[in-house]
Motif scaffolding. Structure first.
Motif, short mmCIF file in Angstrom:
data_model
loop_
_atom_site.label_atom_id
_atom_site.label_comp_id
_atom_site.label_asym_id
_atom_site.label_seq_id
_atom_site.Cartn_x
_atom_site.Cartn_y
_atom_site.Cartn_z
N VAL A 78 0.87 -1.18 0.00
CA VAL A 78 0.00 0.00 0.00
C VAL A 78 0.90 1.22 0.00
O VAL A 78 1.60 1.50 0.98
CB VAL A 78 -0.96 0.01 1.21
CG1 VAL A 78 -1.81 1.28 1.21
CG2 VAL A 78 -1.84 -1.24 1.21
N GLN A 79 0.91 1.92 -1.13
CA GLN A 79 1.72 3.13 -1.27
C GLN A 79 0.91 4.31 -0.78
O GLN A 79 -0.22 4.53 -1.22
CB GLN A 79 2.13 3.34 -2.72
CG GLN A 79 2.94 4.60 -2.92
CD GLN A 79 3.43 4.75 -4.34
OE1 GLN A 79 3.94 3.81 -4.92
NE2 GLN A 79 3.27 5.95 -4.89
N VAL A 80 1.49 5.10 0.12
CA VAL A 80 0.82 6.28 0.66
C VAL A 80 1.40 7.51 -0.02
O VAL A 80 2.58 7.82 0.14
CB VAL A 80 0.97 6.37 2.19
CG1 VAL A 80 0.28 7.62 2.72
CG2 VAL A 80 0.40 5.11 2.85
N ASP A 81 0.55 8.18 -0.79
CA ASP A 81 0.97 9.40 -1.48
C ASP A 81 0.58 10.62 -0.65
O ASP A 81 -0.47 10.63 -0.02
CB ASP A 81 0.29 9.49 -2.86
CG ASP A 81 0.77 8.40 -3.79
OD1 ASP A 81 1.98 8.13 -3.83
OD2 ASP A 81 -0.08 7.81 -4.50
N PRO A 82 1.42 11.65 -0.65
CA PRO A 82 1.09 12.84 0.13
C PRO A 82 -0.12 13.57 -0.46
O PRO A 82 -0.35 13.55 -1.66
CB PRO A 82 2.35 13.71 0.02
CG PRO A 82 3.04 13.22 -1.21
CD PRO A 82 2.69 11.78 -1.36
#
Length: 185
Positions: A78-82
């Protein structure tokens, strides 16, 4: 375990755990740092909701039903983007017929999409990859511009601000008048 995806900071991701054999089930998973257990599962597939604050890879470490331990497989990144943030600036005074440049300062993960307005019409700009983007406008009357939306990869909405005013001055005119008689000498 499946469900690799990108999310916006503060959002939840839904991961899928496929279970077989007889219920009830329980499983343990890790995000690479912390282990957690889920128990009393009676139906499948089980949807695991996670809200990471940074990019994490989730992995099952153990699964059981009421009788036996089972085997586990799969992982989900799960990539968390700003959250994208944009600020519109550029208040200035121009003459009618001239153009003005508005500046959009952007932070987040490109590419971005913004929607700006002149108070009447919304204009959507897509594929923005710069952190400083210039929008050229040519208003015919004094106009207040605003951002109405910003989004980026993994983030459908962001934070936006700024309402620059472009003051439009009319062109100067000069007229000559007056007929006069003059005497020679």
């Amino acid at each position: 375990l499946t469900g690799a995806q990108s999310i916006c900071a503060g959002s939840a991701a839904s991961l899928t755990v496929q279970l077989t054999s007889n219920s009830p089930w329980s499983f343990t998973y890790t995000d690479g740092t912390t282990s957690s257990a889920i128990t009393g599962i009676t139906s499948q597939p089980y949807i695991l909701s996670v809200t990471p604050t940074s990019t994490r890879t989730y992995t099952l470490t153990q699964v059981n039903n009421s009788l036996c331990a089972g085997s586990v497989s799969g992982s989900a990144r799960v990539q968390v983007d700003p959250t994208p943030i944009a600020n519109l600036t550029g208040s200035q005074t121009i003459c009618v017929g001239s153009s003005a440049n508005l500046s959009v300062g952007i932070t987040g993960s490109p590419p971005y999409q913004i929607v700006y307005s002149d108070g009447t019409t919304n204009t959507t700009l897509t594929g923005i990859t710069q952190s400083h983007y210039v929008v050229s406008v040519t208003p015919t009357v004094t106009t207040t511009y605003s951002l109405n939306a910003i989004s980026s990869v993994g983030c459908s909405s962001g934070i936006f601000s700024g309402t620059p005013v472009i003051t439009v001055l009319p062109l100067s005119t000069a007229t000559g008048s007056g007929n006069q008689n003059i005497c020679i000498g």
